[in-house]
Scaffold this active site. Sequence first.
Site, short mmCIF file in Angstrom:
data_model
loop_
_atom_site.label_atom_id
_atom_site.label_comp_id
_atom_site.label_asym_id
_atom_site.label_seq_id
_atom_site.Cartn_x
_atom_site.Cartn_y
_atom_site.Cartn_z
N HIS A 68 88.58 -22.68 36.32
CA HIS A 68 88.29 -21.41 36.61
C HIS A 68 88.03 -20.40 34.99
O HIS A 68 88.87 -21.13 34.36
CB HIS A 68 90.55 -20.84 37.20
CG HIS A 68 89.61 -19.53 37.75
ND1 HIS A 68 89.38 -18.24 36.73
CD2 HIS A 68 90.38 -19.32 38.80
CE1 HIS A 68 89.50 -16.99 37.92
NE2 HIS A 68 90.38 -17.53 39.02
N THR A 94 91.92 -8.56 38.97
CA THR A 94 91.53 -9.79 39.19
C THR A 94 90.44 -10.80 38.47
O THR A 94 89.70 -9.62 38.00
CB THR A 94 92.21 -10.48 40.65
OG1 THR A 94 92.00 -11.51 41.32
CG2 THR A 94 91.11 -8.79 41.50
N SER A 95 90.67 -11.54 38.63
CA SER A 95 89.17 -12.42 38.12
C SER A 95 87.71 -11.56 38.44
O SER A 95 86.59 -10.70 37.65
CB SER A 95 88.99 -13.38 38.20
OG SER A 95 88.60 -14.38 39.48
N HIS A 142 37.10 -6.15 55.69
CA HIS A 142 37.23 -7.87 56.31
C HIS A 142 36.07 -8.15 55.40
O HIS A 142 36.03 -9.80 55.73
CB HIS A 142 36.44 -7.01 57.73
CG HIS A 142 37.67 -7.05 58.86
ND1 HIS A 142 38.58 -7.08 59.63
CD2 HIS A 142 36.60 -5.49 59.39
CE1 HIS A 142 38.14 -5.67 60.36
NE2 HIS A 142 37.37 -5.01 59.83
N GLN A 213 87.70 -6.44 46.38
CA GLN A 213 88.23 -7.16 45.23
C GLN A 213 86.55 -8.04 44.74
O GLN A 213 86.79 -8.55 43.37
CB GLN A 213 88.64 -8.93 45.62
CG GLN A 213 89.17 -9.52 44.62
CD GLN A 213 90.70 -10.63 45.69
OE1 GLN A 213 91.18 -10.14 46.00
NE2 GLN A 213 90.12 -11.49 44.64
N SER A 263 38.56 -26.18 32.01
CA SER A 263 38.04 -27.36 32.41
C SER A 263 38.04 -28.70 31.76
O SER A 263 37.58 -28.34 30.53
CB SER A 263 36.69 -27.69 33.60
OG SER A 263 36.87 -28.69 34.14
N LYS A 269 33.23 -23.96 32.91
CA LYS A 269 33.74 -22.80 33.53
C LYS A 269 34.85 -21.35 33.20
O LYS A 269 35.51 -22.10 32.26
CB LYS A 269 34.76 -24.11 34.69
CG LYS A 269 34.58 -25.05 35.28
CD LYS A 269 34.68 -24.00 36.57
CE LYS A 269 35.80 -23.89 37.89
NZ LYS A 269 36.39 -24.65 37.83
N LYS A 270 35.32 -20.86 33.45
CA LYS A 270 35.93 -20.23 33.31
C LYS A 270 36.42 -19.33 34.40
O LYS A 270 36.65 -18.77 35.17
CB LYS A 270 35.09 -18.76 32.81
CG LYS A 270 34.92 -18.92 31.18
CD LYS A 270 33.78 -17.30 30.91
CE LYS A 270 33.36 -17.60 29.49
NZ LYS A 270 32.75 -16.23 28.73
N GLU A 310 74.07 -16.67 42.21
CA GLU A 310 73.61 -15.63 41.71
C GLU A 310 73.42 -16.65 40.41
O GLU A 310 72.63 -15.92 39.32
CB GLU A 310 75.08 -14.68 41.53
CG GLU A 310 74.50 -13.99 42.91
CD GLU A 310 75.75 -12.66 43.30
OE1 GLU A 310 75.59 -12.31 44.47
OE2 GLU A 310 76.63 -12.97 41.81
#
Length: 434
Positions: A68, A94-95, A142, A213, A263, A269-270, A310
């Site tokens: 715990h 409480t926790s 489109h 809680q 590349s 290539k860019k 989490e």
Amino acid sequence: MIPRYEAKAITPIWSDENKFKTFLRIELELLRALEEKKMIPSGIAETIQNTAKIHTDRIDEIELTTRHDVIAFCTSITEQLPADIGKYFHYGVTSSDVIDSALTLQIKSSLDVVMKSYDAFLEALKARAIETKMLMTLGRSHGMYAEPMSFGQKLLGHYAEFKRRRSELQEFYDNELTIQLSGAVGNYTILTPDIEESVAKKLGVKVEDVSTQIIPRDRIAKMISITSLVANAIERLAVEIRHLHHSDVREVAEGFRAGQKGSSTMPHKKNPIASENLTGLSRFLRSHLTMALENAILWHERDISHSSAERLYLPDHFGILTYALDRFTTTLNLLDIDEKVIEGKVLAHTHYLSSFYLHFLIKNCESLTREDLYTVVQAASFDVEAKSNPLKYREFIQNELKSRKIDVKLPEVTPEGLRNIYLKSVDHVFNRVL
């Protein structure tokens, strides 16, 4: 977070050491409130603050036995204190009071970092929109050429979306960050609501209306829904840049730095690597929304099925969001917007004038129906030669009308005339947004 995508300002917030320091901060504020209400002897909080230290290794060691984490934390503190002092530590709570209240403060600190990066990104996007406000580009519907529009207004539409999300984040920050100090099942057996209120005020957050809680997880789900929409906005703009980056479009290009290579085998290539990276990170951020929504559905007053998810996704979420905003800011600042290519397409194509010419003819050709005039303009727009030559485009329409015994001279349109037609409301739109 892996080092490649780490946000240096976020990582410390979610470290174990900072988590336990935040636990201690809440416990100390609680003790001060208890002292003010004469529920415990005075000086307890000051003694603990001056004596107790956070030792994460010791907490881990104790947790091996207790299984715990909050009990391990409390034990690691109280073993450093005299018994008559230590017995008041973790008094009446409480926790989950400590865990969830600390989580709120971690979220608050993370949002401080996120919103700073967010504001820098908004400024960069706004600057590029204003810079290109009067630059004519061919809008697309489109995926096809539609009509000329302001390139800056294209960017302004993205800015408006990001601005909406920023307002929603601020609303969450101002109103939905809450703590609880209400004890088991939230019934204030030992503590009182006014003690809780006093601590919340000192921590700069609100009190949870009804804590069961735990702090209800719909709050976190709301936050993640907002940031998931931010991720959507990031991807939408990134995809726009990727489309305009195509070799056969060449309207924009990501900045290519000295020594950069696109590349391993093709030196020419860019590639739009930042926009592609941001697209992938957006998908990662949106994936957290499912977890956040499912975490809100807990058993009765409390379970911890949300806890493991989490611990994993919240640090990653804030880290990746900050990284993405920072990277996009740099991408926008370095983005090469080729005005010559962009505006050249407007001047090289003429069938985009179809709507302008149609409405001109509707006003000046009373003997033909709208459907007849639409057919005439459409025929010119579909003619291979006419649609690629401004003069022939006008001539085609005028000759079609002459064959129907209508002599109408269509206006010639210059580049400045195009701006007067298609950008006449751009200032109004910019003023409305900015």
